[in-house]
Design a protein around this motif. Sequence first.
Motif, PDB file in Angstrom:
ATOM      1  N   ARG A 154     -61.558 -69.792  -9.990  1.00 28.34           N
ATOM      2  CA  ARG A 154     -60.129 -69.543 -10.070  1.00 28.34           C
ATOM      3  C   ARG A 154     -59.725 -69.057 -11.456  1.00 28.34           C
ATOM      4  O   ARG A 154     -58.606 -68.595 -11.647  1.00 28.34           O
ATOM      5  CB  ARG A 154     -59.342 -70.794  -9.688  1.00 28.34           C
ATOM      6  N   SER A 193     -66.365 -69.315  -5.892  1.00 26.06           N
ATOM      7  CA  SER A 193     -66.116 -70.713  -5.562  1.00 26.06           C
ATOM      8  C   SER A 193     -65.206 -70.762  -4.336  1.00 26.06           C
ATOM      9  O   SER A 193     -64.671 -69.742  -3.896  1.00 26.06           O
ATOM     10  CB  SER A 193     -65.485 -71.440  -6.740  1.00 26.06           C
ATOM     11  N   VAL A 197     -70.374 -70.194  -2.823  1.00 22.23           N
ATOM     12  CA  VAL A 197     -71.500 -70.992  -3.306  1.00 22.23           C
ATOM     13  C   VAL A 197     -71.089 -72.454  -3.235  1.00 22.23           C
ATOM     14  O   VAL A 197     -69.975 -72.799  -3.601  1.00 22.23           O
ATOM     15  CB  VAL A 197     -71.831 -70.614  -4.769  1.00 22.23           C
ATOM     16  N   SER A 215     -70.399 -76.436   1.068  1.00 18.49           N
ATOM     17  CA  SER A 215     -70.012 -75.868   2.356  1.00 18.49           C
ATOM     18  C   SER A 215     -70.233 -74.363   2.386  1.00 18.49           C
ATOM     19  O   SER A 215     -69.794 -73.695   3.303  1.00 18.49           O
ATOM     20  CB  SER A 215     -68.565 -76.212   2.674  1.00 18.49           C
ATOM     21  N   ALA A 269     -64.906 -74.306 -12.646  1.00 16.08           N
ATOM     22  CA  ALA A 269     -64.855 -75.606 -13.304  1.00 16.08           C
ATOM     23  C   ALA A 269     -66.158 -76.376 -13.102  1.00 16.08           C
ATOM     24  O   ALA A 269     -66.577 -77.143 -13.962  1.00 16.08           O
ATOM     25  CB  ALA A 269     -63.687 -76.408 -12.744  1.00 16.08           C
ATOM     26  N   HIS A 307     -69.352 -77.723  -5.755  1.00 14.61           N
ATOM     27  CA  HIS A 307     -69.843 -76.399  -6.156  1.00 14.61           C
ATOM     28  C   HIS A 307     -71.228 -76.527  -6.789  1.00 14.61           C
ATOM     29  O   HIS A 307     -72.125 -75.744  -6.496  1.00 14.61           O
ATOM     30  CB  HIS A 307     -68.868 -75.754  -7.135  1.00 14.61           C
ATOM     31  N   ASN A 327     -65.706 -69.949 -19.612  1.00 14.57           N
ATOM     32  CA  ASN A 327     -64.616 -70.817 -19.186  1.00 14.57           C
ATOM     33  C   ASN A 327     -63.714 -71.067 -20.376  1.00 14.57           C
ATOM     34  O   ASN A 327     -64.169 -71.085 -21.513  1.00 14.57           O
ATOM     35  CB  ASN A 327     -65.210 -72.141 -18.673  1.00 14.57           C
ATOM     36  N   ASP A 387     -61.631 -66.387 -22.584  1.00 16.07           N
ATOM     37  CA  ASP A 387     -60.952 -65.912 -21.380  1.00 16.07           C
ATOM     38  C   ASP A 387     -61.864 -64.915 -20.656  1.00 16.07           C
ATOM     39  O   ASP A 387     -62.315 -63.933 -21.240  1.00 16.07           O
ATOM     40  CB  ASP A 387     -59.642 -65.237 -21.801  1.00 16.07           C
TER      41      ASP A 387
HETATM   42  C1  LIG Z   1     -65.514 -81.277   1.489  1.00 14.61           C
HETATM   43  C2  LIG Z   1     -65.408 -80.279   0.372  1.00 14.61           C
HETATM   44  C3  LIG Z   1     -66.328 -79.265   0.301  1.00 14.61           C
HETATM   45  C4  LIG Z   1     -66.250 -78.321  -0.712  1.00 14.61           C
HETATM   46  N1  LIG Z   1     -67.201 -77.350  -0.770  1.00 14.61           N
HETATM   47  C5  LIG Z   1     -67.126 -76.453  -1.754  1.00 14.61           C
HETATM   48  C6  LIG Z   1     -68.106 -75.417  -1.847  1.00 14.61           C
HETATM   49  O1  LIG Z   1     -68.989 -75.315  -1.023  1.00 14.61           O
HETATM   50  N2  LIG Z   1     -68.018 -74.516  -2.857  1.00 14.61           N
HETATM   51  C7  LIG Z   1     -67.024 -74.596  -3.806  1.00 14.61           C
HETATM   52  O2  LIG Z   1     -67.045 -73.764  -4.718  1.00 14.61           O
HETATM   53  N3  LIG Z   1     -66.103 -75.547  -3.741  1.00 14.61           N
HETATM   54  C8  LIG Z   1     -66.109 -76.471  -2.741  1.00 14.61           C
HETATM   55  N4  LIG Z   1     -65.146 -77.419  -2.679  1.00 14.61           N
HETATM   56  C9  LIG Z   1     -64.014 -77.327  -3.594  1.00 14.61           C
HETATM   57  C10 LIG Z   1     -64.325 -77.933  -4.952  1.00 14.61           C
HETATM   58  O3  LIG Z   1     -64.069 -79.312  -4.901  1.00 14.61           O
HETATM   59  C11 LIG Z   1     -63.432 -77.323  -6.027  1.00 14.61           C
HETATM   60  O4  LIG Z   1     -62.087 -77.448  -5.620  1.00 14.61           O
HETATM   61  C12 LIG Z   1     -63.708 -75.863  -6.300  1.00 14.61           C
HETATM   62  O5  LIG Z   1     -65.056 -75.627  -6.463  1.00 14.61           O
HETATM   63  C13 LIG Z   1     -62.995 -75.465  -7.554  1.00 14.61           C
HETATM   64  O6  LIG Z   1     -63.131 -74.079  -7.760  1.00 14.61           O
HETATM   65  P1  LIG Z   1     -62.916 -73.423  -9.170  1.00 14.61           P
HETATM   66  O7  LIG Z   1     -63.854 -74.038 -10.124  1.00 14.61           O
HETATM   67  O8  LIG Z   1     -63.009 -71.979  -8.969  1.00 14.61           O
HETATM   68  O9  LIG Z   1     -61.386 -73.757  -9.528  1.00 14.61           O
HETATM   69  P2  LIG Z   1     -60.764 -74.785 -10.551  1.00 14.61           P
HETATM   70  O10 LIG Z   1     -61.239 -76.145 -10.317  1.00 14.61           O
HETATM   71  O11 LIG Z   1     -59.311 -74.534 -10.513  1.00 14.61           O
HETATM   72  O12 LIG Z   1     -61.314 -74.340 -11.936  1.00 14.61           O
HETATM   73  C14 LIG Z   1     -60.959 -73.158 -12.602  1.00 14.61           C
HETATM   74  C15 LIG Z   1     -61.686 -73.118 -13.907  1.00 14.61           C
HETATM   75  O13 LIG Z   1     -61.460 -71.901 -14.547  1.00 14.61           O
HETATM   76  C16 LIG Z   1     -61.151 -72.103 -15.893  1.00 14.61           C
HETATM   77  N5  LIG Z   1     -60.246 -71.012 -16.322  1.00 14.61           N
HETATM   78  C17 LIG Z   1     -58.941 -70.896 -16.116  1.00 14.61           C
HETATM   79  N6  LIG Z   1     -58.478 -69.746 -16.626  1.00 14.61           N
HETATM   80  C18 LIG Z   1     -59.535 -69.118 -17.147  1.00 14.61           C
HETATM   81  C19 LIG Z   1     -59.697 -67.882 -17.805  1.00 14.61           C
HETATM   82  N7  LIG Z   1     -58.681 -67.040 -18.019  1.00 14.61           N
HETATM   83  N8  LIG Z   1     -60.926 -67.561 -18.223  1.00 14.61           N
HETATM   84  C20 LIG Z   1     -61.977 -68.381 -17.996  1.00 14.61           C
HETATM   85  N9  LIG Z   1     -61.886 -69.556 -17.381  1.00 14.61           N
HETATM   86  C21 LIG Z   1     -60.655 -69.920 -16.961  1.00 14.61           C
HETATM   87  C22 LIG Z   1     -60.523 -73.440 -15.959  1.00 14.61           C
HETATM   88  O14 LIG Z   1     -60.726 -73.998 -17.247  1.00 14.61           O
HETATM   89  C23 LIG Z   1     -61.270 -74.196 -14.877  1.00 14.61           C
HETATM   90  O15 LIG Z   1     -62.443 -74.791 -15.446  1.00 14.61           O
HETATM   91  C24 LIG Z   1     -65.211 -78.396  -1.663  1.00 14.61           C
HETATM   92  C25 LIG Z   1     -64.277 -79.422  -1.589  1.00 14.61           C
HETATM   93  C26 LIG Z   1     -64.379 -80.350  -0.592  1.00 14.61           C
HETATM   94  C27 LIG Z   1     -63.348 -81.445  -0.546  1.00 14.61           C
END
Ligand SMILES: Cc1cc2nc3c(=O)[nH]c(=O)nc-3n(C[C@H](O)[C@H](O)[C@H](O)COP(=O)(O)OP(=O)(O)OC[C@H]3O[C@@H](n4cnc5c(N)ncnc54)[C@H](O)[C@@H]3O)c2cc1C
Lengths: 258, 406
Positions: free
Chosen positions: B293, B315, B330, B333, B348, B353, B367, B385
Motif C-alpha cells: 500500500r 500484497s 503474495v 492466501s 509493511a 504476507h 519503506n 519514499d
Molecule cells: C486471513 C488473512 C489472510 C491474509 N492473507 C494475506 C496474503 O496472503 N497476502 C497479503 O499480502 N496480505 C494478507 N493479509 C493481509 C495482511 O494482514 C496485511 O493487511 C497486508 O499484507 C498489508 O499490506 P501492505 O503491507 O501492503 O499494507 P500496510 O500494512 O498498509 O503497509 C503499508 C506500508 O507501506 C509503507 N509506506 C507508506 N507510504 C510509503 C511510501 N510512500 N513509500 C514507501 N513505503 C511507504 C508503510 O510504512 C507501511 O509499512 C491477510 C489477512 C488476513 C486476516
Amino acid sequence: MKAVILLSLGIDPVSGRPAPVPGEIRAIGLARALGATQMIGLHAGSARSVLAEYGGYGLTQIVCLKGGETDPVQALADAVKGNSLFADGAPDLVLAASRGRGGSDMGLLPYQLAQALGWPIATDIVAPLEEPTAVGELLLAQSRARGAVKPVSVMLPCVITVPDTARCVPAFVFALQRTTQMDEQTVTVHSAPTDEGVGDNGMLRPYRRRPKLISGASKDSGGGQLMVDPEPHEAARAIVTHLRALGVLPDPDQAPEA
Amino acid sequence: MNAIRLRRDPRAERAARLVPGNGRLRYDMSATPYERMTSPSGRLRRDPRAERQRLLTTGRDGRARLVRSGLVGQMTGISTASARTVKKIRVEKPEFFIVVVPDLPDGRLDRADRQLLGAARKLADGGEGAIVVVGAAVDAPSLGQAGADRILPLADGSDPDARVAELVAVMEALSPRHVLIPESEEGADLARRLAARTRLGLLPGIEVLGPKQAIRPCGAGRQEWAGGLAPLMTLAPDRVPAWQGEEHEILPLEKTPVPSGPVQARMRVGAIRSPDPATMNLGDAPFVVAAGRGVTDFESFRATVKALHATPGASRVVCDNGDMPRATQVGASGTILDALCYVAMGIAGAPQHLQGLGRVEHVVAVNTDLHAAMVSRAGLAIIADAQAVMPVLCEILAAEYGEKRP
Ligand SMILES: Cc1cc2nc3c(=O)[nH]c(=O)nc-3n(C[C@H](O)[C@H](O)[C@H](O)COP(=O)(O)OP(=O)(O)OC[C@H]3O[C@@H](n4cnc5c(N)ncnc54)[C@H](O)[C@@H]3O)c2cc1C
C-alpha cells in the motif's frame, strides 16, 4: 494416438489412506494434451476400489494384472507388447508418474519398463511444445527448477513420466468414476532375477525427521544493510549494486539473457 | 677514560638530517646523522633496533622469530622450504574405486556436488579407496580440495542415453564399489537410467549415509528404509557435510575406459529455456518485485518491474483495491514464493504476507517506516519514499542496459 497410463496404489501422505497418486492424475491430463484418443489404465496387481478414482479424471477403462505384483516390470512389459489392450494395435505412449507415493517411491519402474520394451524414456514432462517436429517424433517440455523448461524430442513409441508439479490436472467428474470399467486379468510371470545389491537386508520403520544442514545463504537473513533517508539516486544505486551482488541482475556489459 | 667530554651539537645533528630539496625544510628524523653514533663520552653506541632487525627471521609457521646463534640464513632457508610444501593426501594404491558423477552446473562444483564428494570420502576412507570424479573438465585444485583423487573427463552430449553408455564403459573399466550421484533433476534421471541399464541395485534420495548403512524415506514420506549400501546411490541435498579435511592430490587414473560405440539417438534434449518473467507463474519465479500500500504510482511500479526483468507481485491490500491482479498476491492466501530475491516496495510485512516468503533467501525492502517487519527481514533496507526511488531506479537501469533489454 493410443496411450497406456500406469497406475499404482498410492497413499495420502498425511492420512495414510489409499489415494490416487498426483503424478498419475496429471499423466491422464498430459495424455489428453498430447492428443491421445484412446487411454487405458494399467495396474500390476489385483483390482482395488481406489483405482476407480482415476476414472473420475477421465480414465474410464482400467486393466488390472492379477498376479503381476511379483514382477511388475515383466508383467507390464508383456501386457504392453502383447497387443491385447487395444483392439487396433500396440500403444504409442506409456505414461507414468515420476515418483510413486506409498511404496518404495524410487521412480525406477518407468525406466525399467522402458528398458524392457526397448523404448526411449522422457522424464519430468509437463506439457507438449507447440513447435513443428519430424513425423513419428514428439516435442515435449521437460520441467526444470524455477519454471524453466528443456525441449525434449523423442521418437515414438516412448515412455513418459510426469511430475507432481505439472499443471495439466484434468477435472474430476464423479459420474465418470461410476461408469469406470475395471477388468481383472490373471497373468503369470516368470519371476526374473531381482536387482543385485539391494536385498531384503533393510528394515522399514516410521520416518524420523532429521535436521538438514543449514544452507549458507540463511546467515544473511538477520540484520542487513540499512539506509535511512538516502537520496533517491543513492538508494537506487545501492539496490542495483545489491541485486548485482546476488546475481539476479546481469552486469551491464554482459549480453542479456533472452 | 677520556677527560674531555665531547659535547653534542644539536644544530649540526639537525642539519645532517635535512632532506635536500627546495620549498619547505624537511628533516628525516629516523636517519642516523653520522656513520656511527658515539655517546657524549666518545664510546660507540649500540643500536638495539638494528641488531634486532638482523636477528629477526620468519619461523616455520610464519611467526616472527629471533635467531641468536648466527644461523640466520639457514633458518630462513628451512622456513621458506617448509612453507612451500603444502601437505596433500595421496591415495596411491587404492583397494577400490568410488565413482562420483557430479552435476557441475556452469562447469563448477556446486553445494550438492561438494556434499556428494564429502559422502564419497566417508565411504572411501572406510578402507583404502580412491574417488574418481566423472564429468566435464573442472579445474583440478577445486576438485582436490573437495576430496577427489582422480578425474575422468566425460564428453557432454544432448542425449542422456549416450551419457549412460559412457558411464557404463567407465564402470566396466573400473568396477567401482559404489557410484554416487546427486538426487538433483539431472542426477536423479541419470542414476535411474543407469540402474535400469545395468540392473544394479539403486538407493535413491539417501538422507543418512554411513560406511555400512543408508537411510532413505519411502512410503509417501511416512516411513524410512534403513539397510546396507547399494552399488548405485543418489544423495538428497543438504544431508551429508562437504569434505573439510586436507586437500587431496589428483593423480592420473590407473585404467582408462574403452570408449563405447555410438548409441542410436532416440532422444534429444535441447538447451534450457528460461520463461518470460512478466507472465510466468509467481510460485516458480526466481526474482519477484512486489508492491504494497506504500506504492501509489503503479505506472512507475510496472516500469520498474519491467526494467528489472522481474515478476510482479503485490500484497493483499493492493489486490483488494484492484491496483494489481489477484494472481499476483503474495502471502498466506496468495502464492508462496520460491524466489531467490524479493524486493518489497512499501509493504509493511504482516505475518500473513511474510508467510508467502517461505523459502526466499534475500529480501530488499523500500519503506518509509523504519520499524516495519519487512525492514527487519531485509538484507538491504531503504527507508525512503518508494515513489521517489522507483523512477530513479528505472533511469539508472535504462542508462546502463540501454536498449539491450526489452
Ligand atoms: C486471513 C488473512 C489472510 C491474509 N492473507 C494475506 C496474503 O496472503 N497476502 C497479503 O499480502 N496480505 C494478507 N493479509 C493481509 C495482511 O494482514 C496485511 O493487511 C497486508 O499484507 C498489508 O499490506 P501492505 O503491507 O501492503 O499494507 P500496510 O500494512 O498498509 O503497509 C503499508 C506500508 O507501506 C509503507 N509506506 C507508506 N507510504 C510509503 C511510501 N510512500 N513509500 C514507501 N513505503 C511507504 C508503510 O510504512 C507501511 O509499512 C491477510 C489477512 C488476513 C486476516
